[in-house]
Design an enzyme around this catalytic site. Structure first.
Site, PDB file in Angstrom:
ATOM      1  N   ILE A  11       4.681 -50.680 -35.249  1.00  0.00           N
ATOM      2  CA  ILE A  11       5.999 -50.034 -35.257  1.00  0.00           C
ATOM      3  C   ILE A  11       6.142 -49.272 -36.558  1.00  0.00           C
ATOM      4  O   ILE A  11       6.090 -49.863 -37.646  1.00  0.00           O
ATOM      5  CB  ILE A  11       7.139 -51.083 -35.150  1.00  0.00           C
ATOM      6  CG1 ILE A  11       6.970 -51.939 -33.885  1.00  0.00           C
ATOM      7  CG2 ILE A  11       8.506 -50.400 -35.163  1.00  0.00           C
ATOM      8  CD1 ILE A  11       7.849 -53.189 -33.865  1.00  0.00           C
ATOM      9  N   ASP A  65       3.844 -43.938 -45.858  1.00  0.00           N
ATOM     10  CA  ASP A  65       4.604 -42.709 -45.661  1.00  0.00           C
ATOM     11  C   ASP A  65       3.852 -41.916 -44.608  1.00  0.00           C
ATOM     12  O   ASP A  65       2.734 -41.447 -44.858  1.00  0.00           O
ATOM     13  CB  ASP A  65       4.707 -41.927 -46.981  1.00  0.00           C
ATOM     14  CG  ASP A  65       5.614 -40.708 -46.858  1.00  0.00           C
ATOM     15  OD1 ASP A  65       5.727 -40.162 -45.743  1.00  0.00           O
ATOM     16  OD2 ASP A  65       6.202 -40.310 -47.879  1.00  0.00           O
ATOM     17  N   ASN A  88       8.401 -44.543 -34.200  1.00  0.00           N
ATOM     18  CA  ASN A  88       9.848 -44.575 -34.404  1.00  0.00           C
ATOM     19  C   ASN A  88      10.286 -43.923 -35.719  1.00  0.00           C
ATOM     20  O   ASN A  88      11.409 -43.431 -35.816  1.00  0.00           O
ATOM     21  CB  ASN A  88      10.297 -46.049 -34.357  1.00  0.00           C
ATOM     22  CG  ASN A  88      11.681 -46.258 -34.920  1.00  0.00           C
ATOM     23  OD1 ASN A  88      12.687 -45.964 -34.276  1.00  0.00           O
ATOM     24  ND2 ASN A  88      11.761 -46.755 -36.160  1.00  0.00           N
ATOM     25  N   TYR A 154      16.398 -30.574 -36.789  1.00  0.00           N
ATOM     26  CA  TYR A 154      16.247 -31.929 -36.231  1.00  0.00           C
ATOM     27  C   TYR A 154      16.036 -31.846 -34.718  1.00  0.00           C
ATOM     28  O   TYR A 154      15.142 -32.490 -34.165  1.00  0.00           O
ATOM     29  CB  TYR A 154      17.476 -32.792 -36.554  1.00  0.00           C
ATOM     30  CG  TYR A 154      17.378 -34.173 -35.938  1.00  0.00           C
ATOM     31  CD1 TYR A 154      16.453 -35.095 -36.433  1.00  0.00           C
ATOM     32  CD2 TYR A 154      18.163 -34.541 -34.851  1.00  0.00           C
ATOM     33  CE1 TYR A 154      16.333 -36.364 -35.847  1.00  0.00           C
ATOM     34  CE2 TYR A 154      18.051 -35.796 -34.267  1.00  0.00           C
ATOM     35  CZ  TYR A 154      17.131 -36.700 -34.770  1.00  0.00           C
ATOM     36  OH  TYR A 154      17.004 -37.942 -34.190  1.00  0.00           O
ATOM     37  N   LYS A 158      12.723 -33.013 -32.429  1.00  0.00           N
ATOM     38  CA  LYS A 158      12.718 -33.949 -31.300  1.00  0.00           C
ATOM     39  C   LYS A 158      12.292 -33.255 -30.008  1.00  0.00           C
ATOM     40  O   LYS A 158      11.723 -33.901 -29.121  1.00  0.00           O
ATOM     41  CB  LYS A 158      14.101 -34.603 -31.165  1.00  0.00           C
ATOM     42  CG  LYS A 158      14.413 -35.571 -32.324  1.00  0.00           C
ATOM     43  CD  LYS A 158      13.394 -36.713 -32.393  1.00  0.00           C
ATOM     44  CE  LYS A 158      13.715 -37.738 -33.451  1.00  0.00           C
ATOM     45  NZ  LYS A 158      12.772 -38.867 -33.478  1.00  0.00           N
ATOM     46  N   VAL A 187      23.290 -43.908 -32.046  1.00  0.00           N
ATOM     47  CA  VAL A 187      22.947 -45.286 -32.399  1.00  0.00           C
ATOM     48  C   VAL A 187      23.383 -45.509 -33.842  1.00  0.00           C
ATOM     49  O   VAL A 187      22.975 -44.751 -34.736  1.00  0.00           O
ATOM     50  CB  VAL A 187      21.423 -45.538 -32.315  1.00  0.00           C
ATOM     51  CG1 VAL A 187      21.129 -47.029 -32.434  1.00  0.00           C
ATOM     52  CG2 VAL A 187      20.825 -44.957 -31.044  1.00  0.00           C
TER      53      VAL A 187
END
Ligand code: NDP
Ligand code: 8X3
Length: 254
Positions: A11, A65, A88, A154, A158, A187
């Site tokens: 993760i 990183d 993620n 941004y 995505k 979120v």
């Protein structure tokens, strides 16, 4: 027995928010955890907590990183095999018109959300191909489907994640590797605090008058997607809080 028991799950961005919640949920499912982020001390605290709660799992932590391809390659090579990768790690900087976005903010978003995700994926896929098994779960966003004002870079980052996910799915069609994308709406994590460069009041105002999703809500969907039988691939999920219907269509109680 959970299908995720004993699986090695990497993760990225596990030090906060959705990534941290995923770590907790995979731990509960009996998976071994490979937790990566820049803030190693947070990962160490999480490791101690999760190993105490779930003595049968192994939790390893990696200061990483994702913007450094050399570091990603070295860290992933040191991990052993990865069964599930949750891509993620990601962030947004600012809420600015295109002409006002600094080069630094643009580079940070694209280098992390797009190039970093690609570096980690490139480091993991060859092993998955060799074993003919594995699952890559990319955390995209509704912002990748619906661009909004002051979110250009941004949203573009995505949208790139969505394209990369679809292309990789096609490139692995003749293998047992699964590739999935989960696209959350609002979120409440540290996401908006980072967006507004530490301004907590401004961050809180994003969720004013409505109940946003939390990290656990998305982690539950990640666990569901990862836990399907190997012949089932959930290609894509769009997950909103109940009072959200589109990227910028949110009902707020007056
Ligand atoms: P958080 O800010 O709470 O968590 C972001 C995580 O990404 C942190 O663990 C951070 O760790 C990590 N990260 C950031 N930059 C790097 C880097 N260069 N290298 C490694 N790790 C990095 O936000 P969320 O949990 O909300 O965000 C997780 C993902 O969910 C992101 O991809 C985000 O775009 C996406 N998302 C979030 C939504 C929301 O409304 N919150 C909605 C839709 C998608 P560290 O700083 O320790 O490196
Ligand atoms: C995060 C959701 O609407 O802030 O990807 O872009 S939004």
């Amino acid at each position: 027995m959970s299908r995720l028991q004993g699986k090695n799950v990497l993760i990225t961005g596990a030090s906060s928010g959705i990534g941290e919640a995923c770590a907790r949920h995979f731990a509960k499912a009996g998976s071994n955890l490979l937790l990566a982020a820049r803030r190693k001390e947070r990962l160490e605290n999480l490791k101690q907590e999760l190993e105490a709660q779930h003595p049968s799992i192994i939790v390893s932590t990696f200061e990483l990183d994702v913007r450094s391809k050399a570091k990603v390659d070295a860290v992933v090579a040191s991990m052993g095999h990865v069964d599930v990768l949750v891509n993620n790690a990601g962030l947004v900087i600012g809420l600015d018109k295109l002409e006002d976005i600094t080069e630094e903010a643009m580079d940070t978003m694209l280098d992390t959300n797009v190039k970093g995700l690609v570096y980690v994926t490139q480091a993991v896929v060859p092993g998955m191909r060799a074993r003919n098994s594995g699952h890559i779960i990319n955390i995209g966003s509704v912002a990748g489907q619906q661009a909004y004002a002051n979110g250009s870079i941004y949203c573009a980052s995505k949208a790139a994640v969505a394209s990369i996910t679809r292309a990789l799915m096609a490139e692995t069609i003749d293998t047992a590797i699964r590739v999935s994308e989960i696209n959350p709406g609002l979120v409440e994590t540290e996401f908006s605090v980072i967006r507004f460069r530490g301004d907590k009041d401004k961050a809180d105002s994003v969720y004013k008058g409505m109940e946003p999703l939390n990290g656990d809500d998305i982690a539950e969907t990640v666990i569901f997607v990862a836990g399907r039988p190997v012949h089932v691939n959930i290609a894509e999920m769009l997950v909103f809080p109940t009072n959200q219907a589109a990227a910028t269509n949110v009902y707020r109680k007056p």
